[in-house]
Motif scaffolding. Structure first.
Motif, PDB file in Angstrom:
ATOM      1  N   ASN A 142       0.851  -1.174   0.000  1.00 39.49           N
ATOM      2  CA  ASN A 142       0.000   0.000   0.000  1.00 39.49           C
ATOM      3  C   ASN A 142       0.894   1.233   0.000  1.00 39.49           C
ATOM      4  OD1 ASN A 142       0.503   0.848   2.841  1.00 39.49           O
ATOM      5  ND2 ASN A 142      -0.639  -1.016   3.340  1.00 39.49           N
ATOM      6  N   LEU A 200      -7.361  -3.003  -2.826  1.00 37.07           N
ATOM      7  CA  LEU A 200      -7.260  -1.692  -2.205  1.00 37.07           C
ATOM      8  C   LEU A 200      -8.282  -0.724  -2.799  1.00 37.07           C
ATOM      9  CD1 LEU A 200      -3.379  -1.137  -2.137  1.00 37.07           C
ATOM     10  CD2 LEU A 200      -4.851  -1.643  -0.180  1.00 37.07           C
ATOM     11  N   ALA A 545      -5.465   2.485   4.637  1.00 43.36           N
ATOM     12  CA  ALA A 545      -4.496   1.448   4.273  1.00 43.36           C
ATOM     13  C   ALA A 545      -4.210   0.473   5.410  1.00 43.36           C
ATOM     14  CB  ALA A 545      -3.193   2.094   3.809  1.00 43.36           C
TER      15      ALA A 545
END
Length: 609
Positions: A142, A200, A545
Motif C-alpha cells: 500500500n 485496495l 491502508a
C-alpha cells in the motif's frame, strides 16, 4: 509479524530482576537437595526460557529482514519467503506449535516476571493464529507500508543493512534478488485478491504509482539502490571495488529496474481498474469482522468498535473546549474556527527554511533533556539524532516518525522530520511532537527495552502498538508536568496532537465500520482541527491502508492514565512517579490486560512495604 520499520519491541527490568534474583538465590543457598517445589519451579522457568529462545531463533530464520533490523546478521543475504505458500505454512506451524507447547508449562511455578512474559508470548501466538484466518496476503503493498520502501531504505546504506565488508555487499545483492522474486509473487497475490474481491481502494492505488515511478530511473547509477557503491570503504582493493561496481550495475540495470517497471505497469494497467470504490474495510468480504479483529489486535483490548467510536466523540468535544480556552488566553478575537485558520496560515507560525526546522527540534531536544532526570530513574543509554525524511519518500511519509537505535550501539535512534511541506510543520506543534517521537516518548520506551539483557530475546523486539503509542501520547501529557508547555501556543500544539489521536477513534471506525467515505472523513478532521489539509489527506489515507492501527494511540494513553490514577489513589503518599514510570518502561511493551495486572501487582507490593 509486521516487518516494517515501525516494528515494535518488548522487555522488562522488573521482570529481569525477578528472574535473575531467584536464580542467584537458588544457586547460593541450595547446598543440599532442593525441595520438590523449588525443583519444579526451576524446571518450569528453564522450560519456558528455552522455549521462547527457540521460538525467537526460528522466527528470525523465517523473517530474515526482521532479523537484520534487530541486529542479528546471520541472514543478511536472505529476503525470506514472505508471500510464498511455504512461508505461510511455516508461519502457521511456528505459531501453532509453540502455542501448544506453552500449554505444557506449569505457569503456577513461574516467577511473577516470567508469568508476565508467558502471558505476552501466549497472547502473541493466539493473535497471530487468528490473524491468519483473514486474507492479508492479498494486500501485499500500500502507499504507507511498503516492502519497496523498506528495501530502498536498506539499500541506501544508511539503515540496518551493513555495508562494511565485501561479504556485506555480496549479501545485499543476494537479498536484492530475493526482493525481485517477491515483486513477481506480489503481483500473483494481487491477482488472487482481484479474484476474491480483496483489493485496495482506488485512491490508494493511485498513490502507489508515483512512488514506484520515483524508482524508475534511466540507469543504475541514478538509482537509490546504487548508493552502497558510493559508500565503498577505503579499505577495499581497487579490484574489489571494480567487481562490486560491476555486479551492482548489472543487477540493478538488468534485473531490478525491469522488475520495478513491471510492478508499476501491473499496478496501473491491471490492478487500478480492479480497485474498489469503497474506502473502508466494510467493503471487503467479511470486512466488518476482519476490522473488529484488527481493532482488537492493535489496541490489545476487546473493545467493540462502536464503543471506541463513542469514546472518540467524547474526547473530541473535551479537547475542543480546552482549545477554546487557549484562544481566549492569547486574546484572539475570532471564534475557534478563525483561530484554527490563523494558526494554519499566518507566516509567523512557520519556518521558511528546512534546516531551520531541524535546528529548532535540536533546541527543543536540549530543553527537554534538562528536566528529564526529575521524572525518570531509568533512561536510555543510546542517544537520538534529528534527521529529515529522505527525498524519495517525503511526499507520502508521515509528518514525523522514529527509528530505533542499532542494538549494538553503532547507530543512534533517528527522529525523522518531514520537511517536504513546511506549512504542515507549524512551530507551535514542535514541542509535543518531540515529546512523542523522541524523548521521553518512543526513544525512551524502545531504546530502553532493546538495552535490557536478562529477558527472553523476543521481549526485547516484539511489541504492541497500543502500549508503545499509548506511552508516546502519555509522554505528551507528561510535558505539562515537566513545564515545557509554558507557552500557550505550544500547549495548543499539545492539544492539537491529542485532537488528532481523538479524531482517529472517530474517523478510523467511521471509515471501516460505519460506511464513511474518504471525503467525509477528511471533512470531519478539517472541522475539528487546525491541521494542514495535506496532512489530513495523508492521515485519512493512512487509516484506509492500515485499519485499526490509529486506534491504539488514544486507547493506550487512556489506559496508562487510568492506571496512574488508580495507583495514585491506592498508594497516596507512597506513590512515586519515577517508580511508576520504571514499572512501565522497564517491562517493555505489554498488552493492555497484561499491563493492568502488572501495575495491580506493583500497587500491592508497594502497600505491603
Amino acid at each position: 509479524m509486521n516487518k516494517t520499520l515501525l516494528a515494535l519491541s518488548v522487555s522488562l527490568l522488573l521482570a529481569t530482576q525477578g528472574c535473575s534474583d531467584s536464580a542467584k538465590t537458588s544457586e547460593s543457598v541450595n547446598t543440599s537437595p532442593a525441595p520438590v517445589a523449588e525443583a519444579i519451579e526451576q524446571t518450569a522457568s528453564e522450560q519456558y526460557l528455552a522455549m521462547v529462545d527457540a521460538f525467537f531463533n526460528e522466527q528470525l530464520k523465517l523473517e530474515p529482514i526482521y532479523a537484520t533490523f534487530v541486529g542479528v546478521n546471520d541472514y543478511n543475504d536472505q529476503f525470506g519467503g514472505a508471500l510464498t505458500d511455504q512461508y505461510l505454512t511455516q508461519r502457521h506451524q511456528l505459531n501453532s506449535r509453540y502455542f501448544d507447547e506453552a500449554k505444557s508449562i506449569d505457569v503456577g511455578q513461574l516467577s511473577p516476571a516470567l508469568k508476565l512474559s508467558y502471558d505476552m508470548f501466549v497472547y502473541d501466538r493466539n493473535m497471530e493464529l487468528i490473524g491468519e484466518t483473514y486474507p492479508e496476503r492479498f494486500l501485499p503493498i500500500n502507499q504507507f507500508y511498503s516492502t519497496v520502501f523498506t528495501m530502498v531504505q536498506l539499500g541506501t546504506g544508511e539503515s540496518a543493512q551493513p555495508f562494511k565488508t565485501v561479504e556485506d555487499y555480496q549479501h545485499w545483492i543476494s537479498r536484492l534478488r530475493g526482493f525481485i522474486q517477491w515483486i513477481e509473487l506480489a503481483q500473483q497475490r494481487m491477482d488472487e485478491g482481484i479474484a476474491s474481491k480483496v483489493v485496495l481502494p482506488k485512491v490508494l492505488v493511485e498513490r502507489i504509482i508515483p512512488q514506484l515511478d520515483a524508482q524508475l530511473v534511466d540507469s543504475a547509477q541514478n538509482s537509490l539502490f546504487y548508493s552502497p557503491i558510493n559508500l565503498l570503504p577505503d579499505g577495499f582493493t581497487a579490484e574489489q571495488k571494480a567487481n562490486l561496481t560491476q555486479q551492482y550495475t548489472t543487477v540493478i540495470d538488468a534485473e531490478l529496474l525491469p522488475a520495478l517497471k513491471g510492478l508499476r505497469d501491473y499496478i496501473q494497467q491491471v490492478y487500478l481498474p480492479k480497485s474498489r470504490a469503497s474506502d473502508g474495510w466494510w467493503g471487503l468480504p467479511n470486512g466488518k469482522d476482519w476490522y473488529q479483529h484488527l481493532a482488537n489486535s492493535h489496541t490489545t483490548t476487546t473493545l467493540p468498535v462502536d464503543e471506541i467510536h463513542q469514546i472518540g466523540l467524547s474526547e473530541v468535544a473535551r479537547i475542543l473546549s480546552e482549545m477554546d480556552k487557549v484562544r481566549e488566553q492569547v486574546g484572539f478575537k475570532g471564534d475557534l474556527t478563525a483561530f484554527f485558520a490563523s494558526l494554519s496560515s499566518e507566516p509567523q507560525y512557520f519556518f521558511t527554511d528546512r534546516q531551520d526546522l531541524i535546528d529548532g527540534y535540536m533546541t527543543i531536544k536540549d530543553q527537554i533533556n534538562e528536566v528529564l532526570p526529575q521524572y525518570f530513574d531509568v533512561m536510555p543509554k543510546a542517544d537520538y539524532i534529528v534527521k529529515p525524511v529522505e527525498a524519495f519518500r517525503e511526499k507520502s511519509a508521515a509528518g514525523a516518525s522514529y527509528e530505533s537505535p542499532a542494538v549494538d550501539g553503532s547507530r543512534p535512534g533517528i527522529f525523522y522530520i518531514n520537511t517536504y511541506n513546511l506549512k504542515a510543520q507549524p512551530k507551535w506543534g514542535m514541542t509535543t511532537l518531540s515529546l512523542h517521537e523522541a524523548a521521553p516518548g518512543h526513544h525512551f520506551q524502545i531504546a530502553i527495552k532493546q538495552e535490557l539483557t536478562d529477558v527472553p530475546q523476543f521481549q526485547r523486539f516484539q511489541g504492541y502498538t497500543a502500549f508503545e503509542e499509548g506511552w508516546a501520547l502519555y509522554a505528551e501529557y507528561l510535558g505539562i508536568e515537566m513545564g515545557v508547555f509554558n507557552d500557550p501556543y505550544q500547549y495548543f500544539g499539545k492539544l492539537s496532537d491529542e485532537m488528532l489521536r481523538a479524531m482517529r477513534l472517530v474517523v478510523d471506525t467511521g471509515l471501516h465500520a460505519k460506511g464513511w467515505s474518504r471525503e467525509q472523513a477528511i471533512q470531519y478532521m478539517k472541522d475539528n482541527s487546525p491541521m494542514a489539509e495535506s496532512d489530513i489527506v495523508a492521515e485519512v489515507e493512512r487509516y484506509m491502508a492500515i485499519p485499526g492501527q490509529a486506534l491504539s494511540y488514544k486507547v493506550g494513553q487512556l489506559t496508562i492514565l487510568r492506571l496512574r490514577a488508580d495507583a495514585e489513589k491506592a498508594l497516596g503518599d507512597k506513590f512515586d512517579l519515577k517508580g511508576f514510570h520504571d514499572q512501565l518502561l522497564t517491562t517493555g511493551s505489554l498488552p493492555m490486560a497484561v499491563m493492568e495486572d502488572k501495575i495491580a501487582n506493583w500497587i500491592k507490593a508497594e502497600l505491603a512495604k
